[in-house]
Write a protein that holds these residues in place. Sequence first.
Motif, short mmCIF file in Angstrom:
data_model
loop_
_atom_site.label_atom_id
_atom_site.label_comp_id
_atom_site.label_asym_id
_atom_site.label_seq_id
_atom_site.Cartn_x
_atom_site.Cartn_y
_atom_site.Cartn_z
N SER A 64 25.20 0.92 90.56
CA SER A 64 26.37 1.79 90.73
C SER A 64 26.70 1.91 92.21
O SER A 64 25.81 2.17 93.03
N ASN A 90 30.37 0.48 88.29
CA ASN A 90 29.10 0.29 87.60
C ASN A 90 29.01 -1.11 87.05
O ASN A 90 29.97 -1.65 86.49
N ARG A 136 33.24 0.28 84.65
CA ARG A 136 32.03 -0.43 84.27
C ARG A 136 32.39 -1.83 83.83
O ARG A 136 33.39 -2.03 83.12
N PHE A 165 26.72 8.13 81.32
CA PHE A 165 26.98 8.26 82.75
C PHE A 165 26.63 9.68 83.19
O PHE A 165 26.82 10.65 82.44
N ARG A 190 27.95 7.74 87.37
CA ARG A 190 27.00 6.63 87.54
C ARG A 190 26.36 6.31 86.19
O ARG A 190 25.87 7.20 85.50
#
Length: 414
Positions: free
Chosen positions: A43, A56, A294, A365, A370
């Motif tokens: 991250s 991410n 992500r 997350f 993160r």
Amino acid sequence: MTIRTPRTMRIPGFLPTVLTGVLCGVLLVACAGGPDGAGGLRSVVRDSAGVMIVENGRPLPESRLEWRVGSAPAVTIGTTEGDPAYELFRVGDAMRLSDGRIVVANTGSGELRIFDSEGVHLESWGGQGDGPGEFGIMAPTRVERWPGDSLMAREPFQRRISIFSGRGAFGRALRLQPQSGYESVIGPLPDGRVLAQTLTTYSGGTPGTSELTRPDREYGILEADGSVHRDLGVFPGSELYVVNTANGPRPRRYPFERRAFAFVWGDLVVMSTSDRYEIRAYRTDGSLARIVRRDHEVRPPTRADLRDYVARQNPDRPEVLDAVADMPLVEAFPAFARVLVDRLGYLWVEEYRLPGDADRLWTVFDPEGRALGLFEMPGSFAVQEIGEDYILGTREDELDIEYVESWSLDRSGS
């Protein structure tokens, strides 16, 4: 087809200049995990002109969180016969109060049914009717915590929400007025204001035609009395497949729709779509505050994927395959299926199950965005709420009997 014209076309945070032109001044704030971190987790958090951007990597399949779930539900509410209080019908939602009581929105009877932490029925609130604290047709559909120890019950057809104390006393109703331009309450903010949205309206197209369309949605912040505090702007809505007939348009659920979703995340509001693995969170003044991304697999669906999906959903109706022969295909499957915020502020993103996928995986997350790892959800129920030490959901058995289940959740493994 004509879509209702929005009041405003201001789209805060969707302008490309937010993410370009200033990247040369980006400040690297944090990097967690590293390129070769455990399970491939990586991250990077940076600031771009006041917008926190969290990038991410895609968790590897082995990067499962070591959180443990009970081997069976700790509480099961529902029965095939017996006490009517346990016979659930059209459950819209379920939540847990701070003292462990479970609230079930039993839409079929127009009630909020209250059970203790062991699943024993205590009382029912509301009922169908027009009086204070009663519910109209097909309500309540959703329940959420209200600031303090109260709760909010949503009544979409009545364009209102009803507020109850934790002991069932009806407090007040917030009815959305036509002049506000908003038609549905999404959820409460910590200060007692609410996030609201418009609904989609259509005018018919040429009979005999069909199309995949994507109407816009408008979002706004409303005061406790229903007046508009701030318009947040116009955003892309969910994809719909519409068949135009002589009697008007007939919207249908598209098998691989990229959906719009909106919810409250702490003191921010999220308004985004599943086109990309990207979650955009805004301040209540409409300015973009945070972007969580992500990596994920981008894969276009095939005609065979579409036919297989429809065949599985309609095993006894092979004729429906003819109805989708000309249905258009989207460029890619949705990046994810659903997002929930748990009681600790963590984001849980349900992975979209591509053809052939079996596991019910979610990426978790932390409250800043993160990625912590993957979590496999137990059972085959629909998750409604995730607490610090429980997962609450709904399920139907092979006889279509409805249940509410609570599973224990132990986070001490990570």
